[in-house]
Design an enzyme around this catalytic site. Structure first.
Site, mmCIF file in Angstrom:
data_model
loop_
_atom_site.group_PDB
_atom_site.id
_atom_site.type_symbol
_atom_site.label_atom_id
_atom_site.label_comp_id
_atom_site.label_asym_id
_atom_site.label_seq_id
_atom_site.Cartn_x
_atom_site.Cartn_y
_atom_site.Cartn_z
ATOM 1 C CD GLU B 280 8.335 -4.503 -3.491
ATOM 2 O OE1 GLU B 280 7.871 -3.367 -3.306
ATOM 3 O OE2 GLU B 280 9.552 -4.742 -3.573
ATOM 4 C CD GLU B 283 2.261 -5.339 -5.209
ATOM 5 O OE1 GLU B 283 3.151 -5.036 -4.377
ATOM 6 O OE2 GLU B 283 1.688 -4.500 -5.922
ATOM 7 C CB CYS B 300 11.961 0.907 -1.228
ATOM 8 S SG CYS B 300 11.482 -0.790 -1.145
ATOM 9 C CB SER B 320 5.376 -2.794 -5.473
ATOM 10 O OG SER B 320 4.892 -3.132 -4.189
ATOM 11 C CE LYS B 359 12.790 6.334 2.283
ATOM 12 N NZ LYS B 359 11.679 5.422 1.988
ATOM 13 C CD GLU B 362 8.278 7.424 1.484
ATOM 14 O OE1 GLU B 362 9.242 7.403 2.265
ATOM 15 O OE2 GLU B 362 7.975 6.455 0.771
ATOM 16 C CD GLU B 367 -0.133 9.763 -0.880
ATOM 17 O OE1 GLU B 367 -0.615 10.906 -0.767
ATOM 18 O OE2 GLU B 367 0.727 9.478 -1.711
ATOM 19 C CB CYS B 504 19.535 3.796 0.548
ATOM 20 S SG CYS B 504 18.017 3.163 -0.160
#
Lengths: 178, 575
Positions: B280, B283, B300, B320, B359, B362, B367, B504
């Site tokens: 990142e 990036e 994230c 990102s 999560k 996710e 993908e 988190c």
């Protein structure tokens, strides 16, 4: 009911005007819902989504308001909306029997409408005419001191109106064509 | 604020004007029970459990919504009050399933505790019961309206903290139910799966989807190689389930416990948090140099990702392209690790322990299978791991301490702070500063981006460039930054967004209760863990240097793009 497949473009055109006028105005929700109910006869999902987006109100809230108030409905209403009062006074003077007779005759229960879209039945609480109970309305016509026996007659009256209307339509069409 | 004085149970109390009777009593050390009340979030007075007597008032008043007034005389513990409270709870119980011993919230339920405190031994009312079916549509959260007491805490947190409001009270009277519009399943709505609702639910009406059985089955199969990764925020919260103080750092005991459960390898999500900083950070530098889309926003937090996909799809190019550390780990576990260890990736079962319900969603995104398999097979929340350990008879406090396995267990302090709001930003600044300037940072602590303030801003001189950054936690705060970007008022290079309040450590999969005080203590634990690390900058992690040398070649390289980066989906607000 998508804008393009409901054969109701003219209704959407009018409704979109209402929406645009109230764009971003959360406090206009009830007014806009009233307009939707009046135009479409009920408030379908697509309409609620458009209201949510345009007025910037979460869809869960729009649906919450629609399901809170008796006035709004999620299903199409009949052309003739039969509202039977089951307030205290009407209840003790036989409203349940009246309601049951309507349901039996039309083959649909409260909250539903007949397959041909002509009649729907709903229960309301107090129309403010307790002295004349049991009371009921069909659209804007008020019926007082209703007896079960008079129900076929009431229904016949609107069925006859239908025949009349369709005869007029045919006549007009014939006249246009000739 | 002017002060007022009143008496509570004949004791003189002074409070600021505008304080509720309930808060005034609590300040004075007088306990008033409550149920629907959630300070600053849900103040609606619907449950009637906090009623008190006020001299001169016609009826009992709900103390959570009634402001204290000058000269007021309040009685909190009279027969009339006790009877009214008991009646309120009995009426709730009269339409409650009473499945306590088999309920997921058994022994950690506010309704159960209240019934005990009020000494309810009998429910006098038998009557009609509501009939609802549970909503299992979401991979993250289950809603069981049968156990709902209509307190509206979940609705308030979803609306006021997260600005999502996927659920609201529907219908009226006896038919009332908290649900998405059209009684849809959560999976069909704009719900972001953050699970904040599950943290505030006083009963078992909203809870995490329990996936522990799949993990037990994998552990029991000798042909399956089971690897596990643990997120930074789990190590400062898991101890609470075993009676430890919030913020206790239990990293080594947790690793020991996981080995005792039979995981073949115990790795650390912190390893890929360090890797995230490399990718990142590169990036960000790339975008600044090449005039790419700025501000760059972190990616994230899967609840945050689903939020921007639903509500701000036009801003997706700001995100990102880095996968979250969990998903980077998953992709590498079944490629890099299996290659090194000589294990067939087809036989690997990859588990992650997360503070997060989103999560779970996710890991199931279509993908997320760049290894050729589903990269992460099962996600367990901190609460589920606690349940597994209890079932196995493992007491964390007496568990032998062990270290993470190599190579994906090696990490730095920069990675552990990913667990708290501001942590990803701070970790990125530590590395970006040194990589760009070639100088060593005088101090690694960037304290301006730490703490519970909703939106934090900072300006950091990195070489010739003045880098403007912002940090938001809680989606309501994220929304403020996004609106500013949309309006063209956001002159930032880099933004960190975490979905949950506090980051988190306050995730929807963390131990219950999770409140402001507990969040702050866990954040304290995170920074203690950071300070104790030998290495505190991601680029100094030798395992990271090694993986680039052996496998990935360079940040943003070909293999990185294949395994560590992703793309996003523009979702409508209402499908």
């Amino acid at each position: 009911m998508k804008e393009n497949d409901c054969k109701c473009e003219h209704l959407w055109a009018e409704f979109n005007q209402t929406l645009e006028k109230n764009s971003g105005n959360r406090s206009a929700l009830i007014t806009v819902l009233h307009k939707a109910q009046e135009l479409f006869g009920y408030i379908p999902r697509e309409v609620q989504i458009r209201i949510a987006e345009e007025l910037e109100i979460p869809l869960a809230d729009v649906y919450g308001v629609v399901t809170f108030y008796n006035f709004f409905s999620l299903k199409p209403q009949g052309k003739y909306k039969i509202s039977v009062c089951k307030g205290t006074s009407c209840y003790v003077r036989g409203a349940s029997g009246v309601l049951e007779r309507f349901s039996k005759t039309l083959g649909v229960g409260p909250g539903d409408s007949t397959d041909d879209g002509q009649f729907s039945i709903e229960v309301v609480r107090c129309l403010g005419a307790c002295g004349l109970s049991p009371v009921m309305t069909v659209n804007k016509d008020v019926y007082a001191l209703v007896k079960q026996e008079s129900i076929p007659e009431i229904l016949d009256k609107y069925a006859a109106e239908e025949v009349q209307e369709s005869a007029t339509d045919t006549l007009q069409r014939d006249q246009r064509e000739t | 604020m002017p002060m007022i004085s009143l008496t509570i149970d004949n004791k003189k109390v002074e409070v600021e004007q505008g304080t509720s009777i309930l808060e005034a009593a609590r300040e004075a050390g007088t306990g008033i029970p409550s149920l629907c009340y959630l300070k600053d979030i849900n103040v609606v007075g619907v449950c009637r459990v906090c009623v008190v007597e006020v001299k001169g008032a016609r009826s009992l008043v709900a103390s959570c919504v009634a402001p204290a007034a000058e000269g007021m005389e309040v009685l909190t513990n009279t027969n009339r009050v006790r009877n009214a409270r008991r009646l309120a709870v009995e009426l709730i119980l009269s339409d409650h399933p009473m499945e306590c011993p088999t309920c997921i919230r058994n022994l950690n339920c506010e309704l159960q505790t209240l019934a005990e405190e009020l000494g309810i031994r009998d429910v006098r009312f038998e009557g009609e019961r509501t009939k609802h079916t549970a909503d299992n549509s979401s991979p993250s959260i289950i809603r069981d309206p049968q156990k709902c007491i209509l307190c509206r805490r979940c609705v308030s947190v979803c609306e006021h903290v997260q600005s999502v409001k996927a659920i609201a009270p529907q219908n009226r009277g006896f038919d009332a139910v908290v649900s998405p519009a059209f009684e849809a399943g959560l999976a069909e709505t704009e719900c972001v799966n953050c699970g904040q609702c599950s943290l505030v639910c006083p009963t078992g009406a909203i809870y995490e989807k329990d996936d522990t059985t799949r993990v037990w089955d994998a552990l029991a199969d000798p042909n399956i190689h089971v690897v596990v990764q643990t997120a930074p925020a789990v190590r400062v919260a898991l101890g609470e389930i075993f009676g430890m103080e919030p913020g206790s750092v239990v990293t080594t005991q947790m690793v020991g416990a996981l080995k005792q459960l039979g995981f073949n390898k115990v790795f650390d999500t912190d390893f890929t948090a360090d890797l995230t900083i490399m990718e990142e950070g590169s990036e960000l530098i790339e975008r600044i140099k090449s005039g790419g889309k700025l501000p760059l926003i972190t990616s994230c937090s899967p609840g945050w990702i689903k939020f921007i996909e639903h509500f701000y799809p036009d801003l997706l190019p700001h995100l990102s392209t880095c996968k979250s550390p969990q998903q980077m780990f998953g992709a590498l576990a079944k490629t890099y690790y299996t290659g090194k260890a000589g294990v067939d990736p087809a036989n690997v079962f990859s588990v992650s322990i997360m503070p997060c319900t989103a999560k779970k969603f996710e890991s199931q995104r279509p993908e997320m299978n760049s290894s050729g398999y589903q990269d992460v097979d099962v996600v367990l929340t901190t609460r589920e791991l606690g349940r597994m350990l209890k079932l196995a008879g493992i007491d964390l406090s007496s568990c032998p301490e062990e270290e993470y396995d190599d190579p994906m267990g090696i990490s730095t302090g920069a990675a552990v702070i990913f667990g708290a709001t501001g942590g990803v930003m701070e970790a990125a600044l530590r590395t970006a500063y040194e990589l760009i300037t070639g100088e060593t940072l005088p101090s690694v602590d960037f304290k301006t981006v730490r703490g519970m303030e909703g939106v934090k801003e900072a300006s950091v001189q990195v070489g010739s460039l003045n880098v403007n950054v912002a940090v938001a936690h809680g989606l309501g705060n994220a929304r403020k930054l996004l609106d500013a970007i949309k309006a063209g008022d956001a002159d930032y290079h880099f933004i960190e967004i975490m979905c949950c309040p506090g980051g988190c450590i306050g995730g929807g999969g963390q131990p219950i209760p999770t409140d402001l005080g507990i969040r702050e203590k866990r954040i304290g634990g995170i920074y203690t863990a950071d300070e104790k690390m030998v290495l505190r900058k991601s680029h100094e992690n030798p395992a990271i240097q090694q993986i680039y040398k052996e496998f990935l070649e360079e940040p943003l390289g070909h293999r990185s793009h294949e395994l560590l980066h992703t793309q996003y989906v523009a979702r409508g607000k209402y499908k």
